[in-house]
Design an enzyme around this catalytic site. Structure first.
Site, PDB file in Angstrom:
ATOM      1  CD  GLU A 273      -2.479  -1.244   2.786  1.00 17.50           C
ATOM      2  OE1 GLU A 273      -2.054  -0.502   3.692  1.00 17.50           O
ATOM      3  OE2 GLU A 273      -3.423  -2.025   2.944  1.00 17.50           O
ATOM      4  N   PRO A 274       1.714   1.454  -1.007  1.00 19.37           N
ATOM      5  CG  PRO A 274       2.836   1.497  -3.065  1.00 19.37           C
ATOM      6  CD  PRO A 274       1.923   0.645  -2.223  1.00 19.37           C
ATOM      7  NE  ARG A 276       5.585  10.113   3.456  1.00 20.37           N
ATOM      8  CZ  ARG A 276       5.013  11.063   4.195  1.00 20.37           C
ATOM      9  NH1 ARG A 276       5.184  12.322   3.887  1.00 20.37           N
ATOM     10  NH2 ARG A 276       4.269  10.745   5.239  1.00 20.37           N
ATOM     11  CB  CYS A 344      -4.674  35.189  11.630  1.00 27.74           C
ATOM     12  SG  CYS A 344      -5.061  36.407  10.366  1.00 27.74           S
ATOM     13  CD  GLU A 345      -3.628  29.192  13.745  1.00 30.50           C
ATOM     14  OE1 GLU A 345      -2.843  28.819  14.640  1.00 30.50           O
ATOM     15  OE2 GLU A 345      -4.836  28.930  13.731  1.00 30.50           O
ATOM     16  CE1 TYR A 373      -0.915  10.766   3.446  1.00 37.83           C
ATOM     17  CE2 TYR A 373       1.392  10.592   2.832  1.00 37.83           C
ATOM     18  CZ  TYR A 373       0.185   9.996   3.146  1.00 37.83           C
ATOM     19  OH  TYR A 373       0.083   8.625   3.139  1.00 37.83           O
TER      20      TYR A 373
HETATM   21  C1  LIG Z   1      -1.441   6.126   5.021  1.00 35.13           C
HETATM   22  C2  LIG Z   1      -1.477   4.666   4.800  1.00 35.13           C
HETATM   23  C3  LIG Z   1      -0.685   4.071   3.812  1.00 35.13           C
HETATM   24  C4  LIG Z   1       0.274   4.843   2.948  1.00 35.13           C
HETATM   25  O1  LIG Z   1       1.335   5.344   3.692  1.00 35.13           O
HETATM   26  P1  LIG Z   1       2.573   6.041   2.924  1.00 35.13           P
HETATM   27  O2  LIG Z   1       3.482   6.391   4.020  1.00 35.13           O
HETATM   28  O3  LIG Z   1       2.036   7.222   2.230  1.00 35.13           O
HETATM   29  O4  LIG Z   1       3.139   5.036   2.001  1.00 35.13           O
HETATM   30  C5  LIG Z   1      -0.810   2.716   3.609  1.00 35.13           C
HETATM   31  N1  LIG Z   1      -1.648   1.958   4.360  1.00 35.13           N
HETATM   32  C6  LIG Z   1      -2.418   2.503   5.328  1.00 35.13           C
HETATM   33  C7  LIG Z   1      -3.318   1.627   6.098  1.00 35.13           C
HETATM   34  C8  LIG Z   1      -2.355   3.857   5.585  1.00 35.13           C
HETATM   35  O5  LIG Z   1      -3.117   4.384   6.552  1.00 35.13           O
END
Ligand SMILES: *Cc1c(COP(=O)(O)O)cnc(C)c1O
Length: 424
Positions: A273-274, A276, A344-345, A373
């Protein structure tokens, strides 16, 4: 290789001058490089080419429909964490058979929507969630494919807000209860257990937490198999870091080798699940300098982008490189400045303590590594319209999320009748 380079002194995204995008779309604006997205996907996919891996792009890093579509065309699956993200994926044609649904707090409505779509897998994080999913699947007369997300009790050694694998985090089923919950899942009539899942955190720049976590989940899979369960699939999550400054993230090949070594003798399917790592360095945030202000002890470059457009610096103390869109001529010495926004922070700082060539009102700057992100975490704080997004592909560019008008921004609010609103 970066798609953000100077040509004749002007910063470009691929073949398009950034100044042209800014002139046509206005600022602030996110710009993504389609070539960079495709290249990063191919590097990732190639690293795992000889393994039974389904790469499920984690949409929450950047869920723009065009970004999803680019990956979908290359054969990607997706990892979603809400019905909204699921709808995005389905809208651009991601096959349900390549969609996994993660998240610690899925609602019943979200479960129903995903069950009706027929997704590959639910990553379930608690016993009550398992019961709820079983009930919803029973009501629809279907079987819910479930991987149990396990909390391996491992410190990913990343920023506290994005470390998810420690025992005290809200994520996953505690390591000690994993076998019992797998047995419980197997006993439920409308749950089909398909394996185990972990995700220990984000922006990991060291392989050792991955190796430790993979080892733990493989050990658990072995135990479950010994107990007679099939455990056909392991979802190893995302989390691979990128270089924002001088970090040296693991080579994809080294990461792939750890996956291979950890899982080879199990002969199971793998899901990754990549997020970033696929998009982070494919995007920038372009902003215009409004004022250069000499403070008592510092020089502030006040730009028209703010923390509501890019929250990472104020939220995670994140570093984003800054490049002037017009290359410095080298004649004037660089000065040390803070890039700040109009919000304004005091925390509305995009980049602090940077050496930069002299800048003046009207100049454009690019905040780098803003593809992940960035736009997805933007808000309308201070009633600033949601920041637009542009996709560049070679010599072409297109607005892929437009800037809403002020009328649109205000249209979702209404006055109750006792304050002079309509009706009553
Ligand atoms: C956010 C998330 C990801 C992706 O994370 P990265 O750091 O962006 O690769 C994968 N799996 C789950 C469950 C997440 O919450």
């Amino acid at each position: 290789m970066t798609p953000f380079t100077y040509r004749s002194g002007a910063l470009h995204v691929e073949e398009v001058p950034i100044a042209r995008i800014a002139a046509e779309v206005g600022t602030p604006v996110y710009c993504y490089s389609a070539a960079a997205l495709r290249r990063q996907w191919r590097l990732f996919a190639d690293a795992f080419a000889d393994m039974p891996v389904t790469i499920c792009y984690s949409l929450k890093a950047n869920s723009n429909l065009s970004v999803i579509k680019i990956f979908a065309e290359l054969g990607a699956g997706v990892d979603v964490v809400s019905e909204g993200e699921l709808r995005r994926a389905l809208k651009v044609g991601v096959p349900p058979s390549r969609i996994v649904f993660s998240g610690v707090g899925k609602t019943r409505a979200e479960m129903r929507h995903a069950l009706e779509a027929g997704i590959l897998q639910f990553n379930v994080e608690s016993e009550p969630e398992l019961e709820a999913l079983n009930a919803e699947a029973a009501a629809l007369g279907v079987l819910a494919p479930v991987a149990l997300r396990i909390n391996p009790g491992i410190d990913a050694k990343t920023h506290a807000k994005i470390a998810t694998g420690k025992a005290e985090a809200k994520f996953g089923i505690p390591w000690e209860r994993a076998e019992a919950v797998y047995a419980q899942a197997s006993a439920l009539a409308h749950i089909r257990p398909v394996g185990l899942d972990i995700h220990i955190g984000s922006q990991l720049t060291d392989l050792s937490p991955f190796a430790a976590a993979f080892q733990r989940i493989v050990e658990l899979a072995r135990k479950l198999r010994t107990a007679g369960y099939e455990v056909p699939r392991l979802d190893l999550g995302g989390g691979l870091g990128i270089s924002y400054r001088d970090e040296v993230p693991p080579e994809l090949m080294a990461y792939a080798e750890i996956v291979r070594r950890s899982t080879s003798d199990l002969g199971c399917e793998i899901v990754l699940e990549p997020g970033r790592a696929l998009v982070g360095n494919a995007g920038i945030l372009v902003s215009e300098v409004l004022y250069v202000k000499t403070g008592a002890t510092k020089t502030f470059v006040i730009v028209d982008a703010a923390m509501n457009d890019l929250i990472r610096p104020s939220f995670y103390e994140a570093y984003h490189g800054v490049m002037p869109v017009a290359a410095a001529d080298g004649a004037a010495p660089p000065t040390r400045v803070d890039f700040v926004g109009p919000v304004c922070e005091t925390g509305d700082v995009l980049a602090s303590d940077r050496l930069t060539p002299p800048l003046a009102a009207g100049d454009l700057v690019a905040f780098l590594s803003a593809g992940a992100y960035g736009a997805v975490m933007a808000s309308t704080y201070n009633t600033r319209p949601l920041v637009p997004e542009v996709l560049v592909d070679g010599a072409r560019f297109a607005v892929i999320r437009r800037r809403p008008s002020y009328d649109e921004l205000l249209a979702i609010e209404s006055l109750p009748d006792w304050l002079g609103g309509p009706g009553g």
